[in-house]
Design an enzyme around this catalytic site. Structure first.
Site, PDB file in Angstrom:
ATOM      1  N   SER A 147       0.829  -1.199   0.000  1.00  0.00           N
ATOM      2  CA  SER A 147       0.000   0.000   0.000  1.00  0.00           C
ATOM      3  C   SER A 147       0.870   1.258   0.000  1.00  0.00           C
ATOM      4  CB  SER A 147      -0.963  -0.050   1.192  1.00  0.00           C
ATOM      5  OG  SER A 147      -1.964   0.932   1.091  1.00  0.00           O
ATOM      6  N   ASP A 224     -10.240  -5.481  -3.258  1.00  0.00           N
ATOM      7  CA  ASP A 224      -9.556  -4.469  -2.453  1.00  0.00           C
ATOM      8  C   ASP A 224     -10.474  -3.266  -2.267  1.00  0.00           C
ATOM      9  OD1 ASP A 224      -7.837  -2.323  -1.586  1.00  0.00           O
ATOM     10  OD2 ASP A 224      -6.120  -3.439  -2.356  1.00  0.00           O
ATOM     11  N   HIS A 256      -7.459  -5.865   0.795  1.00  0.00           N
ATOM     12  CA  HIS A 256      -6.248  -5.066   0.972  1.00  0.00           C
ATOM     13  C   HIS A 256      -5.415  -5.504   2.179  1.00  0.00           C
ATOM     14  CE1 HIS A 256      -4.061  -1.395  -0.152  1.00  0.00           C
ATOM     15  NE2 HIS A 256      -3.959  -1.075   1.126  1.00  0.00           N
TER      16      HIS A 256
END
Length: 278
Positions: A147, A224, A256
């Protein structure tokens, strides 16, 4: 340097250190996994892992389940905190700004610039500290992340290809200058000029610097919840434009979080081990 903890794990040691950082102007924690080969003094390849928003140096070592295969492959794993910390470090009014959200850049705007120098901390301080402290092969160091940390891994790899020989990412923020997370962080940390933001945008760095690695591996879940912020297709298009080989893998049903990361961690460790052996 202070060793805060060390625990046997798959015949290696999971350690947490606290070091005094000149760039962050305070103490910072970093997790280091030493595989059994390194404990015996053998020089090993090393991977820097950069975690995402709200995470710390403990997130990766607890949730990613990387130590088992790292032990077999002889990989040293280095996982720093995601930002400066402390009573006198600036904090934003939300979870995606301030402590826990350093974005791996050097802030130029007050009040962030005093402590938020994460880019220099990683590449100028932590990198040299690791080489001086552990039995690392200096020509076999890779970087990966998740991320916000995926953004950090991609951008630092393209800014410092002489430091990192391999790069991969889980659900990275590929074009932060074009998404709400990045726009918010960059406007606070760097000011209002989008041309400055693009200097810290993986897609833009790729387009300006060209193909630098044999291959890039990115895994992305199709469930996600933050997919609209990540823009992996833009990074893939940039790779195609400059001739950078990329393996961008989409996975049905994955979100995610770290269950997703656990599922494909072995692939990333094996990918880096192969790249770093070349």
């Amino acid at each position: 340097m202070e060793l805060l903890s060390n625990t046997i794990c798959f015949d290696g040691e999971q350690r947490i250190y606290q070091i005094q950082s000149n760039y962050l102007k305070g103490a910072s924690k970093v997790a280091v996994y030493m595989p059994p080969q390194a404990l015996k003094g053998q020089k090993c390849a090393a991977l820097f892992y950069l975690a995402g928003l709200t995470c710390t140096e403990e997130t990766f070592i607890i949730k990613a389940h990387a130590q088992r295969l790292a032990s077999q492959l002889g990989l040293i794993l280095i996982a720093p905190d995601t930002s400066p910390r402390g009573q006198y470090v600036a904090q934003g009014d939300s979870w995606d700004l301030g402590q826990g959200a350093g974005f791996y850049i050097n802030a130029t705007q007050a009040p962030w610039s005093e402590h938020f120098q994460m880019e220099s901390y990683i590449v100028d301080e932590l990198y040299s500290w690791a080489l001086e402290t552990f039995p690392i092969q200096s020509n076999a160091i890779g970087i990966f992340g998740h991320s916000m940390g995926g953004h950090g891994a991609l951008t630092l790899a393209w800014k410092y290809p002489h430091y990192f020989k391999s790069v991969s990412a889980f659900a990275p923020i590929c074009a932060p200058s074009e998404c709400p997370w990045g726009e918010k962080a960059f406007s606070h940390y760097l000011g209002d000029d989008p041309s400055v933001w693009r200097q810290h945008d993986a897609t833009q760095l790729l387009l300006s610097k060209g193909a630098l690695f044999d291959e890039v591996l990115i895994d992305q879940g199709l469930k996600d919840q933050f997919y609209s912020q990540l823009n992996p297709e833009k990074f893939q298009q940039a790779c195609n434009a400059v001739g950078q080989k990329i393996s961008l893998r989409f996975h049905e049903g994955y979100d995610h979080g770290y269950y997703f990361i656990q599922s494909f961690m072995d692939d990333h460790l094996q990918f880096h081990a192969l790249q770093l052996q070349k």
